[in-house]
Scaffold this active site. Structure first.
Site, PDB file in Angstrom:
ATOM      1  N   TYR A 155       7.376  -0.026  -3.079  1.00 16.58           N
ATOM      2  CA  TYR A 155       6.412   0.796  -2.334  1.00 16.58           C
ATOM      3  C   TYR A 155       7.100   1.670  -1.267  1.00 16.58           C
ATOM      4  CZ  TYR A 155       2.683   2.207   0.819  1.00 16.58           C
ATOM      5  OH  TYR A 155       1.867   2.962   1.633  1.00 16.58           O
ATOM      6  N   LYS A 194       7.443   5.824  -1.237  1.00 17.52           N
ATOM      7  CA  LYS A 194       6.907   6.671  -0.165  1.00 17.52           C
ATOM      8  C   LYS A 194       8.025   7.523   0.436  1.00 17.52           C
ATOM      9  CE  LYS A 194       3.091   6.743   1.050  1.00 17.52           C
ATOM     10  NZ  LYS A 194       1.935   7.482   0.494  1.00 17.52           N
TER      11      LYS A 194
HETATM   12  N1  LIG Z   1      -3.533   1.466   4.459  1.00 18.96           N
HETATM   13  C1  LIG Z   1      -2.519   1.623   5.284  1.00 18.96           C
HETATM   14  O1  LIG Z   1      -2.331   0.831   6.221  1.00 18.96           O
HETATM   15  C2  LIG Z   1      -1.612   2.797   5.116  1.00 18.96           C
HETATM   16  C3  LIG Z   1      -0.606   2.985   6.076  1.00 18.96           C
HETATM   17  C4  LIG Z   1       0.258   4.039   5.945  1.00 18.96           C
HETATM   18  C5  LIG Z   1       0.117   4.940   4.883  1.00 18.96           C
HETATM   19  N2  LIG Z   1      -0.847   4.754   3.960  1.00 18.96           N
HETATM   20  C6  LIG Z   1      -0.955   5.738   2.863  1.00 18.96           C
HETATM   21  O2  LIG Z   1      -2.254   6.317   2.922  1.00 18.96           O
HETATM   22  C7  LIG Z   1      -2.694   6.688   1.623  1.00 18.96           C
HETATM   23  C8  LIG Z   1      -4.056   6.093   1.369  1.00 18.96           C
HETATM   24  O3  LIG Z   1      -3.964   4.690   1.452  1.00 18.96           O
HETATM   25  P1  LIG Z   1      -5.233   3.756   1.491  1.00 18.96           P
HETATM   26  O4  LIG Z   1      -4.918   2.612   2.359  1.00 18.96           O
HETATM   27  O5  LIG Z   1      -6.455   4.566   1.750  1.00 18.96           O
HETATM   28  O6  LIG Z   1      -5.229   3.233  -0.011  1.00 18.96           O
HETATM   29  P2  LIG Z   1      -6.407   3.152  -1.058  1.00 18.96           P
HETATM   30  O7  LIG Z   1      -5.873   2.372  -2.202  1.00 18.96           O
HETATM   31  O8  LIG Z   1      -7.648   2.689  -0.423  1.00 18.96           O
HETATM   32  O9  LIG Z   1      -6.599   4.656  -1.469  1.00 18.96           O
HETATM   33  C9  LIG Z   1      -5.785   5.318  -2.379  1.00 18.96           C
HETATM   34  C10 LIG Z   1      -6.659   6.156  -3.276  1.00 18.96           C
HETATM   35  O10 LIG Z   1      -5.807   6.820  -4.230  1.00 18.96           O
HETATM   36  C11 LIG Z   1      -6.404   6.714  -5.490  1.00 18.96           C
HETATM   37  N3  LIG Z   1      -5.402   6.763  -6.534  1.00 18.96           N
HETATM   38  C12 LIG Z   1      -4.508   5.785  -6.836  1.00 18.96           C
HETATM   39  N4  LIG Z   1      -3.790   6.154  -7.889  1.00 18.96           N
HETATM   40  C13 LIG Z   1      -4.238   7.377  -8.266  1.00 18.96           C
HETATM   41  C14 LIG Z   1      -3.896   8.265  -9.302  1.00 18.96           C
HETATM   42  N5  LIG Z   1      -2.957   7.960 -10.193  1.00 18.96           N
HETATM   43  N6  LIG Z   1      -4.545   9.433  -9.376  1.00 18.96           N
HETATM   44  C15 LIG Z   1      -5.529   9.735  -8.499  1.00 18.96           C
HETATM   45  N7  LIG Z   1      -5.904   8.928  -7.503  1.00 18.96           N
HETATM   46  C16 LIG Z   1      -5.265   7.757  -7.402  1.00 18.96           C
HETATM   47  C17 LIG Z   1      -7.130   5.378  -5.497  1.00 18.96           C
HETATM   48  O11 LIG Z   1      -8.140   5.351  -6.499  1.00 18.96           O
HETATM   49  C18 LIG Z   1      -7.657   5.315  -4.081  1.00 18.96           C
HETATM   50  O12 LIG Z   1      -8.952   5.844  -3.995  1.00 18.96           O
HETATM   51  C19 LIG Z   1      -1.605   6.181   0.657  1.00 18.96           C
HETATM   52  O13 LIG Z   1      -0.819   7.269   0.278  1.00 18.96           O
HETATM   53  C20 LIG Z   1      -0.821   5.183   1.476  1.00 18.96           C
HETATM   54  O14 LIG Z   1       0.511   5.119   1.053  1.00 18.96           O
HETATM   55  C21 LIG Z   1      -1.730   3.703   4.048  1.00 18.96           C
HETATM   56  C1  LIG Z   2       2.387 -13.695   6.836  1.00 19.72           C
HETATM   57  C2  LIG Z   2       0.887 -13.615   6.917  1.00 19.72           C
HETATM   58  C3  LIG Z   2       0.394 -14.583   7.949  1.00 19.72           C
HETATM   59  O1  LIG Z   2      -0.842 -14.359   8.497  1.00 19.72           O
HETATM   60  C4  LIG Z   2       0.427 -12.240   7.254  1.00 19.72           C
HETATM   61  C5  LIG Z   2       0.685 -11.271   6.125  1.00 19.72           C
HETATM   62  C6  LIG Z   2       0.212  -9.941   6.546  1.00 19.72           C
HETATM   63  C7  LIG Z   2       0.651  -8.824   5.594  1.00 19.72           C
HETATM   64  C8  LIG Z   2      -0.175  -8.924   4.338  1.00 19.72           C
HETATM   65  C9  LIG Z   2       0.521  -7.492   6.311  1.00 19.72           C
HETATM   66  C10 LIG Z   2       1.410  -7.437   7.555  1.00 19.72           C
HETATM   67  C11 LIG Z   2       1.818  -5.992   7.755  1.00 19.72           C
HETATM   68  C12 LIG Z   2       1.039  -5.225   6.734  1.00 19.72           C
HETATM   69  C13 LIG Z   2       1.555  -3.841   6.291  1.00 19.72           C
HETATM   70  C14 LIG Z   2       1.684  -2.881   7.451  1.00 19.72           C
HETATM   71  O2  LIG Z   2       0.525  -2.907   8.266  1.00 19.72           O
HETATM   72  C15 LIG Z   2       1.944  -1.496   7.052  1.00 19.72           C
HETATM   73  C16 LIG Z   2       1.689  -1.035   5.823  1.00 19.72           C
HETATM   74  C17 LIG Z   2       2.049   0.364   5.518  1.00 19.72           C
HETATM   75  C18 LIG Z   2       1.182   1.042   4.520  1.00 19.72           C
HETATM   76  O3  LIG Z   2       1.815   2.191   4.032  1.00 19.72           O
HETATM   77  C19 LIG Z   2       0.677   0.174   3.416  1.00 19.72           C
HETATM   78  C20 LIG Z   2       0.167  -1.157   3.890  1.00 19.72           C
HETATM   79  C21 LIG Z   2       1.215  -1.906   4.722  1.00 19.72           C
HETATM   80  C22 LIG Z   2       2.426  -2.196   3.827  1.00 19.72           C
HETATM   81  C23 LIG Z   2       0.605  -3.226   5.255  1.00 19.72           C
HETATM   82  C24 LIG Z   2       0.344  -4.219   4.098  1.00 19.72           C
HETATM   83  C25 LIG Z   2      -0.039  -5.610   4.556  1.00 19.72           C
HETATM   84  C26 LIG Z   2       0.965  -6.198   5.543  1.00 19.72           C
HETATM   85  C27 LIG Z   2       2.299  -6.427   4.867  1.00 19.72           C
END
Ligand SMILES: NC(=O)c1ccc[n+]([C@@H]2O[C@H](COP(=O)([O-])OP(=O)(O)OC[C@H]3O[C@@H](n4cnc5c(N)ncnc54)[C@H](O)[C@@H]3O)[C@@H](O)[C@H]2O)c1
Ligand SMILES: C[C@@H](CO)CCC[C@@H](C)[C@H]1CC[C@H]2[C@@H]3[C@H](O)C=C4C[C@@H](O)CC[C@]4(C)[C@H]3CC[C@]12C
EC number: 1.1.1.-
Length: 369
Positions: A159, A163
């Site tokens: 992952y 990214k």
């Molecule tokens: N959730 C977090 O904490 C977090 C933190 C940092 C960055 N991000 C980034 O933010 C973005 C959104 O993440 P999220 O948490 O909303 O995830 P999410 O899984 O809720 O949303 C991702 C969306 O992308 C769509 N998708 C996946 N594969 C696809 C494909 N092949 N074609 C078209 N659509 C597709 C999914 O259906 C979904 O609706 C991602 O790029 C993720 O890397 C998330």
């Molecule tokens: C060891 C467990 C005891 O309670 C807790 C496990 C928690 C993990 C599942 C999450 C801790 C940190 C999270 C990640 C972080 O917040 C940042 C992220 C970046 C984003 O791009 C995607 C999601 C994630 C990797 C997020 C996922 C869940 C954790 C690893």
């Protein structure tokens, strides 16, 4: 956006618009971008909630499509002024194969860039991640760092690798000539751990706590700080960047911005308790109940079980060596780059972000009963 008529009638494309963050970006655009004429929402899975958006003055076009299919992306992009590319495969639990993660996150992003170039779309905002920087495989802390803080960004997990590659593609594409001869302007936003309404992991942890009789057991030392940012503020940053990219292309093009707000610096578990405590859960222990080596052993066992069971079923618990390492490594940001470059201020205070998230958790809770 050369003439004034066009300037008032913008077409936006949001990829991944039905995801956790994407839905907030979509709703924020409808609320806060008065020049919006058409909003295209492109996602592999379209949500039924999109129907309610179709009654407003902005034309909302839902497109079921796959970012790995270049022709589908190009068709959705044609005629768009701005693309917000938030679609991605967020998987740190071993649900998808490394190949699939690469195809969606890297090839999908390349397809979005090529679509912009072919169709003449000039502005591309990419949702990157803090994980492009770290935590790295050595577990080095990143303590209140900013976009210029030196840090050894070394990844092994699919992952963060995907990214990082995708972000690099987006930044390198800045300045490429698009159809019509003008340059592409790109930038990347790097959220830390996003929380708020729709946060699936928070819901999973809540249900885990319910199964354990309303308790969660501390696993991570309270001193390990984990960066968190409210989803509404992340969405607001996307809307602002998209709005400002044209006017400030020279400053913002090819730049990265951490997403930040006033959410407090806390450990992952203590932060979650801000929302889970009002929902009736408690966190047991002021120190981790298990030593780190034992937790790591359990994480490795989980990974082994996942591998063994894979031919039969998908076993993907929250705890694995990678998630343990991320949760157990300090990673927090302290920056004002977005404020300096495009005037960003968080739209939601910490209190409001907290209240909204609790309200959502409690509503979910009662609807589940
Ligand atoms: N959730 C977090 O904490 C977090 C933190 C940092 C960055 N991000 C980034 O933010 C973005 C959104 O993440 P999220 O948490 O909303 O995830 P999410 O899984 O809720 O949303 C991702 C969306 O992308 C769509 N998708 C996946 N594969 C696809 C494909 N092949 N074609 C078209 N659509 C597709 C999914 O259906 C979904 O609706 C991602 O790029 C993720 O890397 C998330
Ligand atoms: C060891 C467990 C005891 O309670 C807790 C496990 C928690 C993990 C599942 C999450 C801790 C940190 C999270 C990640 C972080 O917040 C940042 C992220 C970046 C984003 O791009 C995607 C999601 C994630 C990797 C997020 C996922 C869940 C954790 C690893």
């Amino acid at each position: 956006m050369a003439d004034s008529v066009q300037a008032q009638k913008l077409v936006y494309l949001v990829t991944g618009g039905c995801g956790f963050l994407g839905e907030h970006v979509v709703r924020m655009l409808l609320q806060r971008e008065p020049r919006l004429h058409e909003l295209r929402i492109f996602d592999l899975h379209l949500g039924s909630w999109l129907e309610e958006l179709k009654t407003g003055t902005v034309q909302v076009t839902a497109i079921q499509g796959d970012v790995t299919q270049a022709h589908e992306v190009a068709a959705a992009t044609a005629g768009a002024h701005v693309v917000i590319h938030t679609a991605g495969l967020v998987d740190v639990f071993g649900r998808a194969s490394p190949k699939t993660i690469h195809e969606v996150n890297v090839q999908g992003t390349q397809n979005v860039i090529e679509a912009c170039v072919q169709t003449g779309t000039r502005f591309l905002v990419y949702t990157s991640s803090m994980e492009v920087v770290g935590p790295n495989i050595k577990g080095h802390p990143f303590y209140r760092g900013n976009e210029d803080t030196p840090y050894e960004a070394v990844h092994r997990h699919p992952y963060p690798c995907s990214k990082a590659l995708a972000e690099q593609l987006v930044l390198e594409a800045n300045g490429r000539e698009v159809r019509g001869g003008l340059p592409l302007v790109t930038c990347a936003l790097r959220p830390t751990g996003i929380y708020g309404e729709g946060h699936q992991i928070m819901r999973d942890i809540y249900h885990q706590g319910l199964r354990l009789g309303g308790r969660l057991f501390r696993a991570i030392p309270a001193s390990v700080e984990h960066g968190r940012v409210y989803v509404g503020n992340v969405a607001w940053m996307h809307v602002l960047v998209a709005r400002e990219l044209e006017q400030r292309a020279a400053l913002m093009g090819g730049q990265v911005y951490f997403c930040y707000d006033k959410s407090p610096y806390k450990s992952y578990e203590d932060f979650n308790m801000e929302f889970l405590r009002p929902c009736g859960l408690r966190l047991v222990g002021t120190r981790p109940l298990l030593p780190y080596w034992l937790l790591m052993l359990l994480a490795v066992l989980n990974a082994l079980l996942q591998w063994l069971l894979r031919p039969l079923l998908l076993y993907a618990p929250l705890l694995n060596p990678y998630t343990l390492a991320v949760a157990n490594t300090t990673f927090t940001v302290s920056t004002n780059k977005a404020q300096r470059h495009f005037g960003y201020e968080p739209l939601f205070s910490w209190e409001e972000s907290r209240t909204r998230t609790i309200r959502w958790m409690q509503a979910k809770d009662s609807s589940a009963q």
